[in-house]
Design an enzyme around this catalytic site. Structure first.
Site, PDB file in Angstrom:
ATOM      1  N   LYS A  37     -10.390  73.865  -0.671  1.00 42.98           N
ATOM      2  CA  LYS A  37     -10.446  72.399  -0.690  1.00 42.98           C
ATOM      3  C   LYS A  37     -10.775  71.902  -2.097  1.00 42.98           C
ATOM      4  CE  LYS A  37     -15.338  72.366   0.612  1.00 42.98           C
ATOM      5  NZ  LYS A  37     -16.330  72.089   1.681  1.00 42.98           N
ATOM      6  N   ARG A 138     -23.054  66.137  11.024  1.00 39.09           N
ATOM      7  CA  ARG A 138     -21.938  65.591  10.264  1.00 39.09           C
ATOM      8  C   ARG A 138     -20.768  65.508  11.238  1.00 39.09           C
ATOM      9  NH1 ARG A 138     -20.837  68.458   4.480  1.00 39.09           N
ATOM     10  NH2 ARG A 138     -19.326  69.620   5.719  1.00 39.09           N
ATOM     11  N   TYR A 272     -22.545  56.007 -28.392  1.00 39.24           N
ATOM     12  CA  TYR A 272     -22.863  54.667 -27.871  1.00 39.24           C
ATOM     13  C   TYR A 272     -24.346  54.477 -27.600  1.00 39.24           C
ATOM     14  CZ  TYR A 272     -17.835  54.174 -27.005  1.00 39.24           C
ATOM     15  OH  TYR A 272     -16.484  54.091 -27.132  1.00 39.24           O
TER      16      TYR A 272
HETATM   17  C1  LIG Z   1     -16.934  73.417   1.820  1.00 34.28           C
HETATM   18  C2  LIG Z   1     -17.092  74.096   3.120  1.00 34.28           C
HETATM   19  C3  LIG Z   1     -17.294  75.480   3.185  1.00 34.28           C
HETATM   20  C4  LIG Z   1     -17.552  76.338   1.976  1.00 34.28           C
HETATM   21  O1  LIG Z   1     -18.896  76.171   1.575  1.00 34.28           O
HETATM   22  P1  LIG Z   1     -19.507  77.066   0.414  1.00 34.28           P
HETATM   23  O2  LIG Z   1     -20.953  76.810   0.449  1.00 34.28           O
HETATM   24  O3  LIG Z   1     -18.864  76.608  -0.854  1.00 34.28           O
HETATM   25  O4  LIG Z   1     -19.128  78.465   0.734  1.00 34.28           O
HETATM   26  C5  LIG Z   1     -17.298  76.086   4.433  1.00 34.28           C
HETATM   27  N1  LIG Z   1     -17.125  75.356   5.551  1.00 34.28           N
HETATM   28  C6  LIG Z   1     -16.957  74.023   5.522  1.00 34.28           C
HETATM   29  C7  LIG Z   1     -16.794  73.279   6.794  1.00 34.28           C
HETATM   30  C8  LIG Z   1     -16.952  73.341   4.313  1.00 34.28           C
HETATM   31  O5  LIG Z   1     -16.804  72.009   4.303  1.00 34.28           O
END
Ligand SMILES: *Cc1c(COP(=O)(O)O)cnc(C)c1O
EC number: 5.1.1.1
Length: 380
Positions: A37, A138, A272
């Site tokens: 992702k 979530r 800046y």
């Molecule tokens: C991003 C994500 C992962 C991977 O998590 P890591 O801590 O980077 O291994 C696994 N499962 C879900 C549902 C996620 O959103």
């Protein structure tokens, strides 16, 4: 002298493959999903996915349906890889994803309705994985909604519209071993599995582990682990250990050629707002990376950079396209490499060092490196 041609992120696909092998050695008979992702946490989804598949991975994970479709459009065929996608909204491209043979995560009955419509539109059955909220709060179905979700899915399965391929959940605090929520979530997941299996669900895969659970919690490995940050060679949390402690090597190096070197007098404001003023006559080096490239503005006056064999600290504010280093009178040349972060073995800072400097996590440091920064793929 160590010169570089352009500001770039060098992505070591050999290290990525080695990290996946190291993870696989840890999980016994479970499989390792490569989570790609967010453009593979900034590393480039397609090159990472191809390297992961070449290293024997069979599952890819993404959050958004468009990410799943982009992998298929990029040539990752259903025969090569299953793609699990987990974050859906009503107007998502459901039918395209069914047609593209994506495993669709469903957390509520409403989503099964969208899947059923998509199946009719695509003219083929869908693969569905049911997600339980075991405590993260979530996505996923709450325990009191789970039996209804399971029976609605079983009805579609009996009608031949879907196949329930997986049952899964996600941890809240796996990066804090011993946190009481971990055992509570495992217990809740076992109960969710019992309910689903009693209703006749026969999942191909049951899974719960992210990187920290993959590295520290064997009882959470089930049939599949979802590895994100660990495959990119970063530790999920500095408290758990360093990448090397887990047999992992950071995959991304971020570097740029110095764009200007000059001598300035004492009392010269830098960047800046003049939040930094030179304490004495000194040399300033300009680095062509800024917040539009994903360098956090919070790195102003704190981000570490290796230049000329020494760690320097960003002087003053990070601007949109560039920032300045105070070399304390040392010489440097235009074109010389400024290394922001990498594996650390040339003495450069790591993404974890940047996370500490900016008050964030290494996940955010690598993921925010923007589209303007070219990626160069190597197999060192
Ligand atoms: C991003 C994500 C992962 C991977 O998590 P890591 O801590 O980077 O291994 C696994 N499962 C879900 C549902 C996620 O959103």
């Amino acid at each position: 002298m160590n010169n570089v041609m352009r500001a770039e992120a060098v992505v070591d696909l050999g290290a990525l493959q080695q990290n996946l092998r190291s993870l696989r050695a840890r999980v016994g008979s479970a499989e390792v999903m490569s989570v790609v992702k967010a453009d593979a946490y900034g590393h480039g989804a397609l090159p990472v996915a191809r390297a992961a598949l070449a290293a024997g991975t069979r599952w890819l994970g993404v959050a958004k349906p468009e990410e799943a479709l982009a992998l298929r459009a990029g040539g990752i065929a259903p025969e090569q890889a299953r793609i699990l996608c987990w974050l859906w909204t009503p107007a998502a491209p459901w039918a395209e994803c069914v047609a593209a043979d994506v495993d669709i995560t469903v957390s509520g009955v409403w989503a099964l309705g969208r899947v059923a419509e998509a199946v009719r539109a695509a003219g083929r059955p869908a693969r569905v994985q049911l997600k339980a909220d075991t405590g993260l709060g979530r996505n996923g179905a709450q325990p009191h909604d789970w039996p209804e979700l399971v029976s609605a899915a079983r009805r579609l399965e009996r009608e031949g519209l879907i196949r329930v391929t997986g049952l899964w959940s996600h941890f809240a605090c796996a990066d804090e071993p011993g946190h009481p929520s971990i055992q509570a979530q495992l217990d809740a997941f076992h109960e969710a599995l019992r309910v689903a299996e009693a209703a006749g669900v026969q999942p191909e895969v049951r899974h719960m582990a992210n990187s920290p659970a993959t590295l520290t919690l064997p009882e959470a490995h089930f049939d599949l682990v979802r590895a994100g940050i660990a495959q990119y060679g970063l530790s999920p949390s500095p408290e758990l250990g360093t990448p090397a402690d887990f047999g992992l090597r950071p995959v991304m190096t971020l570097q740029a050629p110095v764009a200007s070197v000059k001598t300035v007098p004492a009392g010269h404001g830098v960047s800046y707002g003049h939040t930094y003023v030179t304490p004495g006559r000194t040399t300033l080096a300009l680095v062509p990376l800024g917040y539009a490239d994903g360098i956090p503005r919070h790195a102003s006056s704190t981000g570490p950079v290796l230049l000329g064999g020494k760690w320097r600290t960003i002087a003053g504010r990070v601007a949109m396209d560039q920032f300045v280093l105070d070399l304390g009178g040392d010489a440097a040349e235009v074109g010389e490499a400024a290394i922001l972060f990498g594996p650390g073995d040339q003495g450069e800072p790591t993404a974890e060092d940047w996370a500490r400097a900016c008050g964030t996590i290494s996940y955010e440091i690598v993921t925010r490196i923007g589209g303007r920064v070219p990626r160069r793929y190597v197999e060192a």
